[in-house]
Scaffold this motif. Structure first.
Motif, PDB file in Angstrom:
ATOM      1  N   GLY A   1      44.128  34.265  28.393  1.00  0.00           N
ATOM      2  CA  GLY A   1      43.604  35.507  28.481  1.00  0.00           C
ATOM      3  C   GLY A   1      42.552  35.826  29.344  1.00  0.00           C
ATOM      4  N   ASP A   2      41.881  34.775  29.858  1.00  0.00           N
ATOM      5  CA  ASP A   2      40.764  35.003  30.609  1.00  0.00           C
ATOM      6  C   ASP A   2      41.123  35.255  32.176  1.00  0.00           C
ATOM      7  N   SER A   3      40.018  35.368  32.671  1.00  0.00           N
ATOM      8  CA  SER A   3      40.530  35.675  34.599  1.00  0.00           C
ATOM      9  C   SER A   3      39.651  34.620  35.037  1.00  0.00           C
ATOM     10  N   LEU A   4      40.086  34.633  36.176  1.00  0.00           N
ATOM     11  CA  LEU A   4      39.516  33.584  37.144  1.00  0.00           C
ATOM     12  C   LEU A   4      39.667  33.895  38.453  1.00  0.00           C
ATOM     13  N   ARG A   5      38.477  33.874  39.527  1.00  0.00           N
ATOM     14  CA  ARG A   5      38.566  34.168  40.956  1.00  0.00           C
ATOM     15  C   ARG A   5      38.657  32.730  41.765  1.00  0.00           C
ATOM     16  N   LEU A   6      39.649  32.719  42.460  1.00  0.00           N
ATOM     17  CA  LEU A   6      39.816  31.273  43.513  1.00  0.00           C
ATOM     18  C   LEU A   6      39.089  31.727  44.790  1.00  0.00           C
ATOM     19  N   SER A   7      38.916  30.939  45.537  1.00  0.00           N
ATOM     20  CA  SER A   7      38.167  31.302  46.877  1.00  0.00           C
ATOM     21  C   SER A   7      38.566  30.427  47.565  1.00  0.00           C
ATOM     22  N   CYS A   8      38.723  30.560  48.716  1.00  0.00           N
ATOM     23  CA  CYS A   8      39.185  29.819  50.090  1.00  0.00           C
ATOM     24  C   CYS A   8      38.599  29.987  51.343  1.00  0.00           C
TER      25      CYS A   8
ATOM     26  N   VAL B   1      52.689  31.478  45.467  1.00  0.00           N
ATOM     27  CA  VAL B   1      52.020  32.364  44.566  1.00  0.00           C
ATOM     28  C   VAL B   1      51.774  33.899  45.209  1.00  0.00           C
ATOM     29  N   ALA B   2      51.215  33.881  46.236  1.00  0.00           N
ATOM     30  CA  ALA B   2      50.982  35.014  46.834  1.00  0.00           C
ATOM     31  C   ALA B   2      50.529  34.933  48.560  1.00  0.00           C
TER      32      ALA B   2
ATOM     33  N   LEU C   1      54.607  36.777  38.764  1.00  0.00           N
ATOM     34  CA  LEU C   1      53.100  37.010  39.045  1.00  0.00           C
ATOM     35  C   LEU C   1      52.732  38.313  39.130  1.00  0.00           C
ATOM     36  N   LYS C   2      53.559  39.025  39.432  1.00  0.00           N
ATOM     37  CA  LYS C   2      53.060  40.496  40.009  1.00  0.00           C
ATOM     38  C   LYS C   2      52.392  41.169  38.917  1.00  0.00           C
ATOM     39  N   GLY C   3      51.191  41.800  39.213  1.00  0.00           N
ATOM     40  CA  GLY C   3      50.290  42.732  38.090  1.00  0.00           C
ATOM     41  C   GLY C   3      49.515  41.806  37.491  1.00  0.00           C
ATOM     42  N   ARG C   4      49.535  40.524  37.585  1.00  0.00           N
ATOM     43  CA  ARG C   4      48.325  39.631  37.118  1.00  0.00           C
ATOM     44  C   ARG C   4      47.491  39.012  37.951  1.00  0.00           C
ATOM     45  N   PHE C   5      48.059  38.660  39.116  1.00  0.00           N
ATOM     46  CA  PHE C   5      47.408  37.909  40.358  1.00  0.00           C
ATOM     47  C   PHE C   5      47.462  39.100  41.569  1.00  0.00           C
ATOM     48  N   THR C   6      46.074  39.081  42.201  1.00  0.00           N
ATOM     49  CA  THR C   6      46.020  39.702  43.270  1.00  0.00           C
ATOM     50  C   THR C   6      45.135  39.003  44.316  1.00  0.00           C
ATOM     51  N   ILE C   7      45.905  39.096  45.724  1.00  0.00           N
ATOM     52  CA  ILE C   7      45.266  38.324  46.915  1.00  0.00           C
ATOM     53  C   ILE C   7      44.378  39.300  47.635  1.00  0.00           C
ATOM     54  N   SER C   8      43.191  38.784  48.294  1.00  0.00           N
ATOM     55  CA  SER C   8      42.697  39.532  49.049  1.00  0.00           C
ATOM     56  C   SER C   8      41.939  38.716  50.145  1.00  0.00           C
ATOM     57  N   ARG C   9      41.447  39.295  51.355  1.00  0.00           N
ATOM     58  CA  ARG C   9      40.829  38.648  52.429  1.00  0.00           C
ATOM     59  C   ARG C   9      39.553  39.357  52.959  1.00  0.00           C
ATOM     60  N   ASP C  10      38.644  38.551  53.422  1.00  0.00           N
ATOM     61  CA  ASP C  10      37.727  39.287  53.974  1.00  0.00           C
ATOM     62  C   ASP C  10      37.571  38.338  55.260  1.00  0.00           C
TER      63      ASP C  10
ATOM     64  N   ALA D   1      35.715  39.158  58.091  1.00  0.00           N
ATOM     65  CA  ALA D   1      34.545  38.664  58.756  1.00  0.00           C
ATOM     66  C   ALA D   1      33.851  37.627  58.073  1.00  0.00           C
ATOM     67  N   LYS D   2      34.053  37.196  56.741  1.00  0.00           N
ATOM     68  CA  LYS D   2      33.530  36.045  56.203  1.00  0.00           C
ATOM     69  C   LYS D   2      34.424  34.910  56.070  1.00  0.00           C
ATOM     70  N   LYS D   3      35.584  35.110  56.576  1.00  0.00           N
ATOM     71  CA  LYS D   3      36.746  33.939  56.625  1.00  0.00           C
ATOM     72  C   LYS D   3      37.005  33.382  55.340  1.00  0.00           C
ATOM     73  N   MET D   4      37.298  34.251  54.484  1.00  0.00           N
ATOM     74  CA  MET D   4      37.525  34.093  53.137  1.00  0.00           C
ATOM     75  C   MET D   4      38.891  34.602  52.758  1.00  0.00           C
ATOM     76  N   VAL D   5      39.468  34.058  51.675  1.00  0.00           N
ATOM     77  CA  VAL D   5      40.735  34.436  51.049  1.00  0.00           C
ATOM     78  C   VAL D   5      40.380  34.342  49.604  1.00  0.00           C
ATOM     79  N   PHE D   6      40.720  35.251  48.773  1.00  0.00           N
ATOM     80  CA  PHE D   6      40.392  35.293  47.196  1.00  0.00           C
ATOM     81  C   PHE D   6      42.000  35.141  46.570  1.00  0.00           C
ATOM     82  N   LEU D   7      41.862  34.765  45.460  1.00  0.00           N
ATOM     83  CA  LEU D   7      42.987  35.046  44.470  1.00  0.00           C
ATOM     84  C   LEU D   7      42.412  35.324  42.928  1.00  0.00           C
TER      85      LEU D   7
END
Length: 122
Positions: free
Chosen positions: A14-21, A47-48, A63-72, A74-80
């Motif tokens: 039930g918790d949330s977690l944010r991964l970074s790359c 996954v995404a 996993l749709k609806g629970r996981f969200t992928i994004s990227r920045d 400028a900072k050369k980062m990807v998130f989940l």
């Protein structure tokens, strides 16, 4: 491109977690990025993924609806962002880079991070 995933840990269901790359290299913006995961005794699974610009995203159906992928770029980062985590989400999570967009098989990815462990206790 060199990739380093982080942000994993031990959480409760039930918790949330944010991964970074974090990526290094000049050409980060030229790559589509993806997240995969691998549970013990199982194959690595998609996954995404996200396009070079970040405007297009792809998810494993389950996993749709629970996981969200994004990227920045400028900072050369990807998130989940992972919400409503379940015990079956327990796995090592990997970020990867591909010159192709929307690919869901590991062999299509050219660069891989070292993985970060996510453990969800029920």
């Amino acid at each position: 491109v060199q990739l380093q995933a982080s942000g994993g840990g031990l959480v409760q269901a039930g918790d949330s977690l944010r991964l970074s790359c974090a990526a290094s290299g000049r050409t980060f913006g030229a790559y589509a990025m993806g997240w995969f995961r691998q549970a013990p005794g199982k194959e690595r699974e998609f996954v995404a993924a996200i396009s070079w610009s970040g405007q297009s995203t792809y998810y494993a159906d389950s996993l749709k609806g629970r996981f969200t992928i994004s990227r920045d770029n400028a900072k050369k980062m990807v998130f989940l962002q992972m919400n409503s985590l379940k015990s079956e989400d327990t796995a090592v999570y990997y970020c990867a880079a591909s010159v192709n967009l929307g690919v869901v098989v590991p062999v299509e990815y050219d660069y891989w991070g070292q993985g970060t462990q996510v453990t969800v206790s029920s």
